[in-house]
Write an enzyme that holds these catalytic residues in place. Structure first.
Site, PDB file in Angstrom:
ATOM      1  N   PHE A   1      37.890  38.668  38.649  1.00 20.83           N
ATOM      2  CA  PHE A   1      39.017  37.783  38.373  1.00 20.83           C
ATOM      3  C   PHE A   1      38.925  36.558  39.286  1.00 20.83           C
ATOM      4  O   PHE A   1      38.833  36.689  40.513  1.00 20.83           O
ATOM      5  CB  PHE A   1      40.338  38.510  38.620  1.00 20.83           C
ATOM      6  CG  PHE A   1      40.692  39.504  37.546  1.00 20.83           C
ATOM      7  CD1 PHE A   1      39.766  39.910  36.597  1.00 20.83           C
ATOM      8  CD2 PHE A   1      41.978  40.037  37.484  1.00 20.83           C
ATOM      9  CE1 PHE A   1      40.107  40.831  35.617  1.00 20.83           C
ATOM     10  CE2 PHE A   1      42.325  40.956  36.510  1.00 20.83           C
ATOM     11  CZ  PHE A   1      41.390  41.357  35.575  1.00 20.83           C
ATOM     12  N   GLU A   2      38.980  35.397  38.693  1.00 17.32           N
ATOM     13  CA  GLU A   2      38.867  34.154  39.452  1.00 17.32           C
ATOM     14  C   GLU A   2      39.991  33.211  39.056  1.00 17.32           C
ATOM     15  O   GLU A   2      40.902  33.575  38.307  1.00 17.32           O
ATOM     16  CB  GLU A   2      37.493  33.517  39.208  1.00 17.32           C
ATOM     17  CG  GLU A   2      36.325  34.397  39.641  1.00 17.32           C
ATOM     18  CD  GLU A   2      34.970  33.740  39.442  1.00 17.32           C
ATOM     19  OE1 GLU A   2      34.919  32.542  39.108  1.00 17.32           O
ATOM     20  OE2 GLU A   2      33.945  34.437  39.612  1.00 17.32           O
TER      21      GLU A   2
END
Length: 609
Positions: free
Chosen positions: A395-396
Site C-alpha cells: 500500500f502506497e
C-alpha cells in the site's frame, strides 16, 4: 513500487518542525549572575554581566543567532527574528534556590521585545518595550516558590515585527545548590525473552529524570520509565545487563548485573523459507521499459516472487482484481495455463509465489467493514484461482493515513488501519500457518514514525507519517517478511539522531538497525515500537539505477550485509546488535534486474551462496 518511473515520495524534511537545542546552565554561587553564558566585566564598574561572546551557549533559540553589530558591550549580542508563526523565543534554564528573591535584567533593541521568567513557582514575570531604537534596559523581579529549584528566563519578539537584539542579560540572586547524581537503581530483573529481545524492569530512583540501559558494558538505550526492551540480540546468546539513573548532574553508578540468554532462532518463520532469501517483484500485469519476463524464465535464485499487482476496482471498494498483462502490451506474455503451470513448478522447487496488492497506482482504502469483507473475498479468489502461497501488502500513496485522534500505534482507531488489520488476520486464519504474509512499506510510513506519527499534536503533520506501524505491530506474530523500500525516500533520522540519506550502505544500515532494535515513536521514549526478529527482515533495494532512486552498487550492498550480519565495515554508524539471521534482500524488480544483467541477483548469490 512504480510501474514506470521512480516514485517521488514526499521527503522526510517536508515534515520537519523548528527544532530546539536544550542546554542547561550549571548551578552558580550565591548572589551571583545566574544567567551568565560567559563572564565579562562591563565598563562601569566590574559587575558580571551576560554577553554572547561564545555564541548561544546555554541558550535555546527558535530563530536566533549571535552578531557582532549592534552590540551593547563586549564583541557579540543576540539577534532573533520573529516570523509569521514564531516569536523568536530564546530561553535558558538556570538552577536557583527555593523561596529566594531574584532580579532579572537585560538590554534590548527593537520593536516589541520581551524579557521574562517562567517556572518561578510563584508568579511568572515579564517586562517589555514597544519600541527601543537604541539599547534600553528591561528589569523585573520575582521570588521562587518553596520547592522551586529551576527557573527558565527568556526573551522574545512579536510575530512578523522584524529582528530584535539582546545583550548583557543577568539574573542576580542566590545560586542553587549543586545537584548530585541519583543513587544507583535496584531491583533490575528480566522479563520476556525472545530470540532477539530481552525485556528489563527495575525500581524507580528518587530524583532520576531518565535511565541508561547497558548491555555487556555498552550503553544501548536511554528511557524515561522504569522498563525497556533491548533488541538487536543474537539467538541463543547470553547477555549481561545493567542500568544507571540519570539527572541533570549526571549518571549514577550502575546497578548490579542481570543475565539472560536469548532463545534459539525460529526455523524459517513457519513458512520453510531458506535461511537467507532473495525476494523480487515480477511485473505480471503490465510492461514498462524493463520488458516483460515470463514467470518460467525467473532464475532459481529467487525464493519469493511477488506478482505485481492486484489493484482495486475503485479506491474504497476493497474489490481487488488481478489482470494479467495483455498481449498488446506484452507480446511475449504466456497463456493463463502456462502461467499457472509455472507457479506450480516454482512451488515444487521450494519457491513462494504471492500476489502483491497495491503499488503506486493501486490505492486501497478500506474505509468500511463492507470494503474489508470485499477485500477478503476478492483476495481469496485470486489466491485460490492461481494457487498462490500468500499475500504481499504494498500500500502506497494515500492508502494508509491516521486520523487526528489516533495517537497510539498499539491501539489504532482509524478505520482504514483497523479494517486492514482485521482483513489480514482473517486471511491468515483462513489459510493457516503456512500462509506467507509480507509487507513492503516505504520509509515514510515506518522509520519516519521515529520523529512524526500521524497529524501530530498540532495537526500540521502529514497524517501518513508512521501509518504502517500499527499494521506491522498488530500482525508481527503473523508476518513472514517486512521489506521496507529503502529507496525513493527523503532523509530519515536514525537511532543516532542523525539524518541518513539514500545512496550508500549507511542508509540501509541505519534503517534496518531501527527495525531490529526498535525505536521510540514520535520521539516518545515511553512509547517504543518493539523490534522485529531478524528472520522477518529483508532489505529493500532497487535492482538498478533505472528501477528507482537510491540504487547502490554491489560493493555497498556487501558492506550493508557485512555490517548487519558480521558487525564489520559499518562505517560511522554504530549498530545496536549483530544479526546473522537477517533473512535477506528484496528488490524492485526481477524485470529490472534482468534488464541490468542480473547484477542484484549475482550480488546476493555471491554473498550468501
Amino acid at each position: 513500487m512504480d510501474r514506470y518511473r521512480p516514485l517521488a515520495l514526499l521527503a522526510a524534511a517536508a515534515l520537519t518542525l523548528p527544532g530546539l537545542t536544550t542546554l542547561s546552565s550549571a548551578a552558580r554561587a550565591a548572589d551571583a549572575d545566574l544567567a551568565l553564558p560567559q563572564p565579562r566585566t562591563d565598563s562601569a564598574g566590574g559587575t558580571p554581566i551576560g554577553g554572547f561572546e561564545n555564541g548561544l551557549d546555554n541558550w535555546t533559540c527558535t530563530a536566533g543567532t549571535t552578531v557582532n553589530s549592534p552590540i551593547r558591550s563586549g564583541s557579540s549580542a543576540l539577534q532573533a527574528t520573529p516570523s509569521g508563526n514564531d516569536n523568536a523565543r530564546c530561553a535558558q534554564t538556570v538552577t536557583v534556590r527555593p523561596d529566594s528573591q531574584y532580579t532579572l535584567s537585560g538590554h534590548v533593541r527593537g520593536a516589541y521585545v520581551h524579557l521574562g521568567a517562567s517556572g518561578t513557582g510563584t508568579t511568572d514575570v515579564s517586562t517589555w518595550t514597544q519600541s527601543a531604537p537604541a539599547w534600553q534596559q528591561l528589569t523585573t523581579t520575582f521570588r521562587t516558590g518553596p520547592a522551586t529549584t529551576r527557573v527558565t528566563i527568556y526573551t522574545h519578539g512579536w510575530y512578523g515585527t522584524g529582528a530584535y537584539h539582546a545583550d548583557d542579560i543577568t539574573l542576580v540572586g542566590p545560586g542553587g545548590d549543586t545537584a548530585q547524581p541519583p543513587a544507583a537503581p535496584t531491583g533490575l530483573r528480566t522479563g520476556a525473552v525472545t530470540a532477539s529481545t530481552v525485556a528489563l524492569s527495575w525500581s524507580a530512583v528518587p530524583g532520576a529524570t531518565s535511565y541508561a540501559v547497558y548491555r555487556d558494558g555498552a550503553k544501548v538505550r536511554t528511557v524515561t520509565g522504569t522498563s525497556a526492551t533491548v533488541g538487536g540480540l543474537s539467538p541463543a546468546t547470553a547477555y549481561g545487563f545493567q542500568v544507571a539513573a540519570v539527572n541533570e548532574a549526571g549518571e549514577s553508578a550502575r546497578s548490579a548485573t542481570v543475565t539472560a540468554t536469548t532463545t534459539p532462532a525460529p526455523d524459517g518463520g513457519g513458512t520453510d523459507l531458506p535461511a537467507h532469501a532473495l525476494v523480487g517483484y515480477l511485473h505480471a500485469s503490465f510492461a514498462n521499459g524493463s520488458g516483460y519476463t515470463r514467470l518460467a524464465d525467473v532464475p532459481e535464485s529467487w525464493d519469493v516472487i511477488d506478482l505485481a499487482f492486484g489493484e482495486p476496482t475503485s479506491v474504497t471498494s476493497g474489490d481487488i482484481r488481478f489482470e494479467r498483462c495483455p498481449v498488446t502490451e506484452c507480446p511475449n506474455v504466456e497463456s493463463d495455463a502456462d502461467f499457472k503451470a509455472a507457479i506450480k513448478a516454482k512451488q515444487a522447487a521450494g519457491k513462494k509465489v504471492l500476489i502483491s496488492i497495491g503499488g503506486q497506482n493501486g490505492q486501497v482504502q478500506l474505509t468500511t467493514t463492507a470494503a474489508r469483507d470485499t477485500f477478503v473475498t476478492s483476495v481469496s479468489k485470486i489466491i485460490d484461482e492461481y494457487g498462490l502461497d500468500g499475500l504481499d501488502i504494498d500500500f502506497e500513496g494515500h492508502s494508509l493515513s491516521l486520523n487526528a485522534d489516533d495517537t497510539d500505534f498499539k491501539t489504532p482507531r482509524t478505520p482504514v488501519i483497523v479494517n486492514l488489520i482485521s482483513a489480514l488476520k482473517t486471511l491468515k486464519a483462513r489459510y493457516g500457518d503456512d500462509f506467507v504474509l509480507t509487507m513492503a512499506p516505504e520509509t515514510f510510513f515506518v522509520q519516519l514514525g521515529h520523529q512524526y506519527y500521524g497529524p501530530g499534536p498540532w495537526g500540521g503533520q502529514d497524517p501518513r507519517a508512521g501509518a504502517y506501524l500499527p499494521v506491522i505491530h498488530a500482525l508481527r506474530d503473523d508476518l513472514t517478511l517486512l521489506h521496507v523500500q529503502d529507496y525513493n525516500s527523503g532523509p530519515i533520522m536514525g537511532l543516532d539522531n542523525q539524518y541518513h540519506s539514500m545512496g550508500g550502505a549507511d542508509f540501509h544500515i541505519a534503517m534496518t538497525d531501527m527495525l531490529l532494535t526498535g525505536f521510540p515513536v514520535a520521539g516518545d521514549a515511553d512509547n517504543v515500537f518493539p523490534p522485529l526478529r531478524p528472520d522477518q527482515i529483508a532489505i529493500g533495494m532497487p535492482a538498478s539505477a533505472n528501477a528507482g532512486n537510491g540504487h547502490v552498487p554491489p560493493a555497498e550492498v556487501t558492506k550493508t550485509l557485512d555490517c548487519l550480519t558480521k558487525n564489520t565495515d559499518c562505517g560511522s554508524y554504530a549498530t545496536h546488535g549483530t544479526w546473522p539471521a537477517l533473512r535477506g534482500l528484496m528488490t524492485w524488480s526481477i524485470n529490472w534486474d534482468r534488464y541490468g544483467g542480473w547484477e542484484f541477483q549475482r550480488t546476493f548469490d555471491g554473498y550468501f551462496g
